[in-house]
Each structure stands twice: as structure tokens, then as C-alpha cells.
Design a protein around this motif. Structure first.
Motif, PDB file in Angstrom:
ATOM      1  N   ALA A 179      25.362  52.966  -2.634  1.00  0.00           N
ATOM      2  CA  ALA A 179      25.541  53.248  -3.738  1.00  0.00           C
ATOM      3  C   ALA A 179      23.846  54.151  -3.983  1.00  0.00           C
ATOM      4  O   ALA A 179      23.584  55.560  -4.518  1.00  0.00           O
ATOM      5  N   SER A 180      22.322  53.655  -3.416  1.00  0.00           N
ATOM      6  CA  SER A 180      21.486  54.250  -3.269  1.00  0.00           C
ATOM      7  C   SER A 180      21.274  55.332  -2.094  1.00  0.00           C
ATOM      8  O   SER A 180      20.851  56.589  -2.764  1.00  0.00           O
ATOM      9  N   GLY A 221      20.763  64.022 -20.083  1.00  0.00           N
ATOM     10  CA  GLY A 221      19.986  63.598 -18.348  1.00  0.00           C
ATOM     11  C   GLY A 221      18.587  63.216 -17.727  1.00  0.00           C
ATOM     12  O   GLY A 221      18.294  62.808 -18.538  1.00  0.00           O
ATOM     13  N   VAL A 222      18.312  64.356 -16.733  1.00  0.00           N
ATOM     14  CA  VAL A 222      16.505  63.765 -16.057  1.00  0.00           C
ATOM     15  C   VAL A 222      16.360  65.285 -15.593  1.00  0.00           C
ATOM     16  O   VAL A 222      17.504  66.380 -15.926  1.00  0.00           O
ATOM     17  N   TYR A 223      15.091  65.392 -15.780  1.00  0.00           N
ATOM     18  CA  TYR A 223      14.552  66.502 -15.381  1.00  0.00           C
ATOM     19  C   TYR A 223      13.195  66.337 -14.370  1.00  0.00           C
ATOM     20  O   TYR A 223      13.064  65.727 -14.302  1.00  0.00           O
ATOM     21  N   LEU A 283      21.189  56.595 -18.012  1.00  0.00           N
ATOM     22  CA  LEU A 283      20.233  58.064 -18.159  1.00  0.00           C
ATOM     23  C   LEU A 283      19.067  56.702 -16.993  1.00  0.00           C
ATOM     24  O   LEU A 283      18.244  57.381 -15.969  1.00  0.00           O
ATOM     25  N   ASN A 284      18.650  55.505 -17.357  1.00  0.00           N
ATOM     26  CA  ASN A 284      18.551  54.792 -16.397  1.00  0.00           C
ATOM     27  C   ASN A 284      18.349  54.724 -15.010  1.00  0.00           C
ATOM     28  O   ASN A 284      17.178  55.086 -14.208  1.00  0.00           O
ATOM     29  N   GLU A 285      19.561  54.397 -14.327  1.00  0.00           N
ATOM     30  CA  GLU A 285      19.992  54.934 -13.082  1.00  0.00           C
ATOM     31  C   GLU A 285      19.368  55.516 -12.988  1.00  0.00           C
ATOM     32  O   GLU A 285      19.182  56.007 -11.931  1.00  0.00           O
ATOM     33  N   LEU A 286      20.129  56.726 -13.147  1.00  0.00           N
ATOM     34  CA  LEU A 286      20.059  58.240 -12.564  1.00  0.00           C
ATOM     35  C   LEU A 286      18.576  59.284 -12.543  1.00  0.00           C
ATOM     36  O   LEU A 286      17.921  59.525 -11.698  1.00  0.00           O
ATOM     37  N   GLU A 287      17.910  58.405 -13.831  1.00  0.00           N
ATOM     38  CA  GLU A 287      16.414  58.665 -13.389  1.00  0.00           C
ATOM     39  C   GLU A 287      15.144  57.434 -11.859  1.00  0.00           C
ATOM     40  O   GLU A 287      14.561  58.239 -11.772  1.00  0.00           O
ATOM     41  N   ARG A 288      16.225  56.514 -11.765  1.00  0.00           N
ATOM     42  CA  ARG A 288      15.113  55.601 -10.866  1.00  0.00           C
ATOM     43  C   ARG A 288      15.626  56.299  -9.618  1.00  0.00           C
ATOM     44  O   ARG A 288      14.910  56.384  -8.623  1.00  0.00           O
ATOM     45  N   GLY A 306      10.715  53.622 -12.490  1.00  0.00           N
ATOM     46  CA  GLY A 306      11.879  53.868 -13.620  1.00  0.00           C
ATOM     47  C   GLY A 306      12.720  52.702 -14.623  1.00  0.00           C
ATOM     48  O   GLY A 306      11.541  52.276 -14.152  1.00  0.00           O
ATOM     49  N   ASN A 307      12.714  53.321 -15.489  1.00  0.00           N
ATOM     50  CA  ASN A 307      13.479  52.100 -16.461  1.00  0.00           C
ATOM     51  C   ASN A 307      14.409  50.890 -15.822  1.00  0.00           C
ATOM     52  O   ASN A 307      15.472  51.326 -15.215  1.00  0.00           O
ATOM     53  N   ALA A 308      14.465  49.926 -15.886  1.00  0.00           N
ATOM     54  CA  ALA A 308      15.422  48.566 -16.052  1.00  0.00           C
ATOM     55  C   ALA A 308      16.223  49.286 -16.493  1.00  0.00           C
ATOM     56  O   ALA A 308      16.411  49.583 -17.729  1.00  0.00           O
ATOM     57  N   GLY A 309      17.450  48.387 -15.872  1.00  0.00           N
ATOM     58  CA  GLY A 309      18.372  48.549 -16.928  1.00  0.00           C
ATOM     59  C   GLY A 309      19.747  49.343 -16.290  1.00  0.00           C
ATOM     60  O   GLY A 309      19.523  49.869 -15.673  1.00  0.00           O
TER      61      GLY A 309
END
Length: 309
Positions: A179-180, A221-223, A283-288, A306-309
Motif C-alpha cells: 500500500a505504501s 486534501g493535501v498540499y 487525510l491522515n493517511e494521505l498526509e503520511r 504525520g498524524n496517526a489514525g
């Protein structure tokens, strides 16, 4: 010599042996006992024959199932992508229902289901019985979105990753690695597809209050904020209002290091990625994944991974 001739020879030997025993005993006993022995010999021979037949059938089924498993495993080890039609065709050769794949035909690992139609996406899963899990998806017992799109006629490919031979000790760990990797590739693809803009272009488009960078068209989303002056040093952030949050970074209400370098004249570009276009679940997964992809924690402005969760 085929299996049938071997079976016939075995039955013939057993019948002859039973006849010899019967003749030997019948010579010492009366006529009634001889008749009983005949029937007993017949029943014993029949029972042995049935056992032999069942044993041979079981052996043949095991050989057939092992062949199917080897074929699927070989496809997996070679990293080949196959269509659901081909996959289900191989599975159906076992003449069992797709809802109950025998354990000896299955193995541990992970898999990727890639929908190539329209806005392409992929589904990544894992389990102790990978073949069963993949079948479940395409017969309506797995992910409903995958099944719905498959029945609608979308084009899918399947890629299987066996746990055996990998560097991971569990299917879940293997799935996280896959997945990563897929997320990183997808994020880079999305970033390449988007037009990177300078802060000045961003302000101009935002102030028009129309187009992609107007508040009216904000999104979650992310930037990716990239400092080209300092060798492509990245800051990655997330927000449910990406445009508002990017504006804050360049007006002194966001990351202090980014704003300081911007005020000192460093050359920046901004790229924004919508969560709905990615394959990340949050969002947390996308940011990480974005922080990891652009190494923003080790070489960039980010202070965390990045944030957990």
C-alpha cells in the motif's frame, strides 16, 4: 501404466488371496459354512475395492488441486497481472464452488485489484487465504464497490503477492508495504498531473474568487509546498479547506519556517492534491504517505511524520 490398470491388478490380487483362504478353510468345514465364507469373502473384497477407489479419487483430486495452486503461485511469484476472468477460469478448473476454495489450494499473502476504467483506483487486501479473498470480491462477498464496478463491466487486473519468499512475517505487514509503494506512486502521479503554481499565481487566482483556487472551489486534501532555492525542500500539510490553509502559510499564519524563507525571497511552488483522487482512506493517511514520498520529515520542513489514525 495408468492408474486404472494398477487398480485392476490390485483388485485381482486381493480377490485371488481371498479365494485361496476360502478354499483352505472350506476344506475343513461343512457346506453351510462354505457358503457363509463365500459371502464374507465377497463383502470383504467389495469393501476393500471401495476403499481403494476412494483412495485413488482422493489422490487424483489432491494432485489436481496442487497443480492449480502451483499455477496461481507461479503467476504470483512472477508478478504477473491477470484479469478476473482468467483468475476465475483457473479456479473453476477445480470444479468446486468459488465460495469454498479448499485450503490446500490457497496460501498467505496480499493482493491488488486495479480498476483501469474511468478514474482508475486500486483496492489492496491481504489474508491467510488469498485466493478465497479475491474470489469473494468478484462474487459479491467482499468489497461492494469492487463487485459493483466489476458487474458493471469495468476492466480489472489482479496482482498477487505470496507471503512466502517475502521479507515480511505477516500478510498485514506485506499489505502495508505494498500500500505504501502504490500510494507513493499514485501521489507522484497526481502531483505531476496537477499544475504547480507560484505563491504569486496562487494569490492572483484566489483573489479572482473563481477557478480552482477560489474559496468557492475549496476541497479537502493535501498540499505540497516546495522550496526550490533550498534544493526542493518540501512542506506537506493537510486540510479540509486546502486553499484557505495554503493562503495562511504565505501570510504568516502557518508554518513559520516556510513563511520566513518566503519573505527572504526563496522560490516556492505549490501543488494541491484532492483526497478523493487518491487511494488513501483518510487525510491522515494521505498526509503520511506524502511526507514519506517527498522525505519532508528528514529533508523538509515537517517536524513529524504525520498524524496517526
Amino acid at each position: 501404466m495408468n492408474v486404472w490398470s494398477v487398480f485392476q491388478d490390485m483388485v485381482r490380487v486381493i480377490v485371488n488371496w481371498i479365494d485361496q483362504v476360502r478354499i483352505l478353510i472350506s476344506g475343513m468345514l461343512n457346506e453351510d459354512t462354505d457358503r457363509i465364507l463365500k459371502w464374507a469373502g465377497f463383502l470383504i473384497g467389495l469393501l476393500i475395492a471401495v476403499i481403494l477407489v476412494l483412495g485413488i479419487i482422493t489422490l487424483l483430486l489432491r494432485v489436481r488441486r496442487a497443480g492449480i495452486k502451483r499455477k496461481l503461485y507461479r503467476l504470483a511469484r512472477n508478478g504477473k497481472k491477470i484479469t478476473p476472468q482468467k483468475f476465475l477460469g483457473i479456479v473453476n478448473r477445480g470444479r468446486w464452488r468459488r465460495k469454498s476454495i479448499p485450503k490446500e489450494c490457497d496460501f498467505e499473502g496480499a493482493y491488488v485489484l486495479y480498476n483501469q476504467t474511468g478514474s482508475s483506483y486500486y483496492y489492496i487486501g491481504s489474508g491467510k487465504r488469498v485466493i478465497q479473498r479475491i474470489c469473494d470480491h468478484f462474487v459479491g462477498l467482499g468489497n461492494w464497490d469492487v463487485y459493483k464496478d466489476y458487474k458493471r463491466g469495468d476492466s480489472f487486473t489482479i496482482q498477487i503477492f505470496p507471503l512466502k519468499g517475502s521479507n515480511y512475517n505477516s500478510p498485514k505487514a506485506l499489505r502495508r508495504h505494498i500500500a505504501s509503494t502504490y500510494n507513493s506512486n499514485k501521489i507522484r502521479q497526481l502531483a505531476d498531473d496537477e499544475d504547480a503554481v507560484t505563491p504569486q499565481q496562487f494569490f492572483e487566482m484566489k483573489n479572482l474568487n473563481s477557478g480552482r483556487y477560489g474559496q468557492k472551489y475549496d476541497f479537502e486534501g493535501v498540499y505540497l509546498i516546495c522550496n526550490h532555492t533550498k534544493g526542493d525542500k518540501y512542506y506537506v500539510g493537510q486540510s479540509v479547506h486546502v486553499i484557505v490553509r495554503v493562503n495562511q502559510h504565505f501570510t504568516g499564519r502557518g508554518n513559520g519556517d516556510v513563511y520566513e524563507d518566503y519573505k527572504n525571497g526563496d522560490r516556492f511552488t505549490i501543488t494541491m492534491i484532492k483526497l478523493r483522487n487518491s487511494n488513501c482512506r483518510s487525510l491522515n493517511e494521505l498526509e503520511r504517505e506524502s511526507i514519506r514520498t517527498y522525505d519532508a520529515y528528514n529533508r523538509g520542513y515537517n517536524k513529524t511524520r504525520g498524524n496517526a489514525g
